[in-house]
Design a protein around this motif. Structure first.
Motif, PDB file in Angstrom:
ATOM      1  N   GLU A   1     -19.626   0.048  21.479  1.00  9.39           N
ATOM      2  CA  GLU A   1     -20.031  -1.348  21.577  1.00  9.39           C
ATOM      3  C   GLU A   1     -20.109  -1.780  23.028  1.00  9.39           C
ATOM      4  O   GLU A   1     -19.217  -1.486  23.828  1.00  9.39           O
ATOM      5  CB  GLU A   1     -19.048  -2.253  20.828  1.00  9.39           C
TER       6      GLU A   1
ATOM      7  N   ARG B   1     -23.321  -6.753  21.641  1.00 13.70           N
ATOM      8  CA  ARG B   1     -22.815  -8.109  21.450  1.00 13.70           C
ATOM      9  C   ARG B   1     -23.224  -8.958  22.648  1.00 13.70           C
ATOM     10  O   ARG B   1     -23.260  -8.470  23.779  1.00 13.70           O
ATOM     11  CB  ARG B   1     -21.288  -8.080  21.302  1.00 13.70           C
TER      12      ARG B   1
ATOM     13  N   MET C   1     -24.676  -7.688  16.974  1.00 13.69           N
ATOM     14  CA  MET C   1     -23.579  -8.138  16.134  1.00 13.69           C
ATOM     15  C   MET C   1     -23.805  -9.563  15.609  1.00 13.69           C
ATOM     16  O   MET C   1     -24.328 -10.427  16.320  1.00 13.69           O
ATOM     17  CB  MET C   1     -22.263  -8.075  16.905  1.00 13.69           C
TER      18      MET C   1
END
Length: 417
Positions: free
Chosen positions: A181, A220, A244
């Protein structure tokens, strides 16, 4: 005998976290403690001073350097602290030359900066966020807006963007190093690209990242100005599963007159409408927001509008800030709300936000969530940024499918499937 490891204490925003990793690489091998400061509120500046004093007690023999927004805004004030050896400005803190200089204060005129993130093209860019499950990548810095309550433009300078190629290269390297991520960070993220050739938008940048780094599993976005979410960015955040389902929106207030006095560029109706459209297109999206309690001239009815915004905009990740006057800002010269009322209103906002979050968490019992496991392995965050407590340890840094078995008022409870 090895010298003590360098330490970087990062306060405030995700952008500071991203920059702290570069600083850590720049001071490798030195007996140095760096306090990367925040100046978003008076409380943040106070926390910076407390961190400096604590760091000196813990590492009495180390060089102690202060950098970040508080240091940029008030370099002489921090240089005068007996605990501090050196002060380095925000414009210099990612430069190797600043860390080899012996000058007590290395702080330039940040309003003259026109480029950002030189570390992305430098060897120090190899810093891989080894202590974090997710990696933070600076794509923008500074702000050209002048919200009447905010001192951050004086700490960060004008808005400036990182070319997309450097961002893609950086993210590809982080994914290759094992990160699942990545979080895109900036001071005013949705202003990305206006200063670059062709004026690319944040939506175009996100498209390019997803296209050129196919191995990236989760992307994100940090705080967004809702009024600048254009059709392209809207389509990506609602239609691409790798982005996300969690947006943090800079709302600040829920009353139109207060928003005008803050010099915000959206209305209450626009804030509610953007959330309605986001959730219609992607029902699982979770909304976070910044809200300020007790802005100057705020009366009870104005505050009630902001309190109601928590439900009207379905805010489940609320950041509540009691207003504090920042020297040199227009709001500091407006008629102030008394401190007791500010505290009471902040508590009321926190209570309403906690109720909303608890109900949202309870609704997720029985679902399956992809959770990025964080150190030490017994917790992590789902895609919607819900905090998940695991009943059995997982491997930190990995993505695991988790069955949600229950919820407390603050987090989900889960079992790795």
């Amino acid at each position: 005998m090895h010298a003590p490891a360098p330490e970087v204490i990062s306060l405030g925003c995700r952008l500071n976290i991203a920059e702290s990793e570069t600083i850590r690489a720049l001071i490798a091998g030195r007996d140095t403690v760096v306090v990367n400061s925040c100046a978003v509120t008076n409380a943040a500046v106070k926390a910076t001073r407390s961190a400096i004093r604590r760091a000196r007690r813990d590492r009495p023999g180390a060089e102690l350097v202060v950098t970040g927004c508080a240091a940029q805004i008030d370099p002489q004030g921090f240089a005068a602290m007996p605990e501090v050896d050196r002060v380095i400005g925000n414009g210099e803190k990612l430069s190797a030359a600043a860390w080899t200089s012996r000058d007590a204060v290395v702080v330039g005129d940040i309003m003259q900066l026109r480029e950002t993130a030189p570390h992305l093209a430098a060897s120090v860019g190899a810093a891989s966020f080894g202590g974090h499950a997710r990696a933070f990548v600076e794509v923008q810095n500074g702000c050209d807006h002048r919200c009447t309550f905010c001192a951050i433009p004086f700490g960060r300078g004008p808005s400036r963007s990182v070319p997309a190629g450097a961002v893609v290269e950086r993210i590809a390297g982080l994914v290759e190093a094992g990160h699942h991520e990545v979080v895109l960070t900036g001071v005013d993220l949705t202003s990305y690209g206006h200063d670059l050739p062709g004026a690319p938008t944040l939506g175009l940048l996100v498209e390019r990242i997803l296209r050129h780094v196919p191995a990236l599993q989760r992307l994100r976005l940090s705080s967004l100005d809702s009024i600048e979410i254009d059709d392209r960015l809207f389509a990506i955040v609602t239609g691409d599963a790798r982005v996300m389902p969690h947006l943090h929106l800079s709302f600040q207030a829920g009353n139109d007159l207060i928003l005008k006095r803050m010099k915000r560029r959206h209305s209450r109706a626009q804030a509610v409408d953007v959330v309605r459209r986001l959730k219609a297109a992607r029902p699982d999206i979770a909304i976070g927001a910044d809200l300020i309690a007790g802005f100057p001239t705020e009366d009870a009815a104005m505050f009630a509008d902001t309190l109601a915004l928590i439900d009207d905009a379905d805010i489940v990740h609320a950041h509540i800030f009691p207003y504090s006057p920042r020297a040199g800002t227009p709001a500091a010269r407006m008629p102030q709300v008394d401190a007791g009322t500010i505290r009471a209103r902040a508590e009321a906002l926190r209570a309403a936000a906690a109720r909303r979050k608890a109900a949202w968490l309870a609704d997720q019992t029985g679902t399956m969530q992809a959770v990025l496991v964080e150190r030490p392995g017994v917790r992590g965050h789902a895609g919607n940024f819900a905090d998940v407590l695991l009943d059995t340890a997982g491997e930190p840094g990995t993505l695991s499918m988790v069955r949600i078995t229950g919820a407390t008022e603050t987090q989900l409870l889960g079992t790795i499937a």
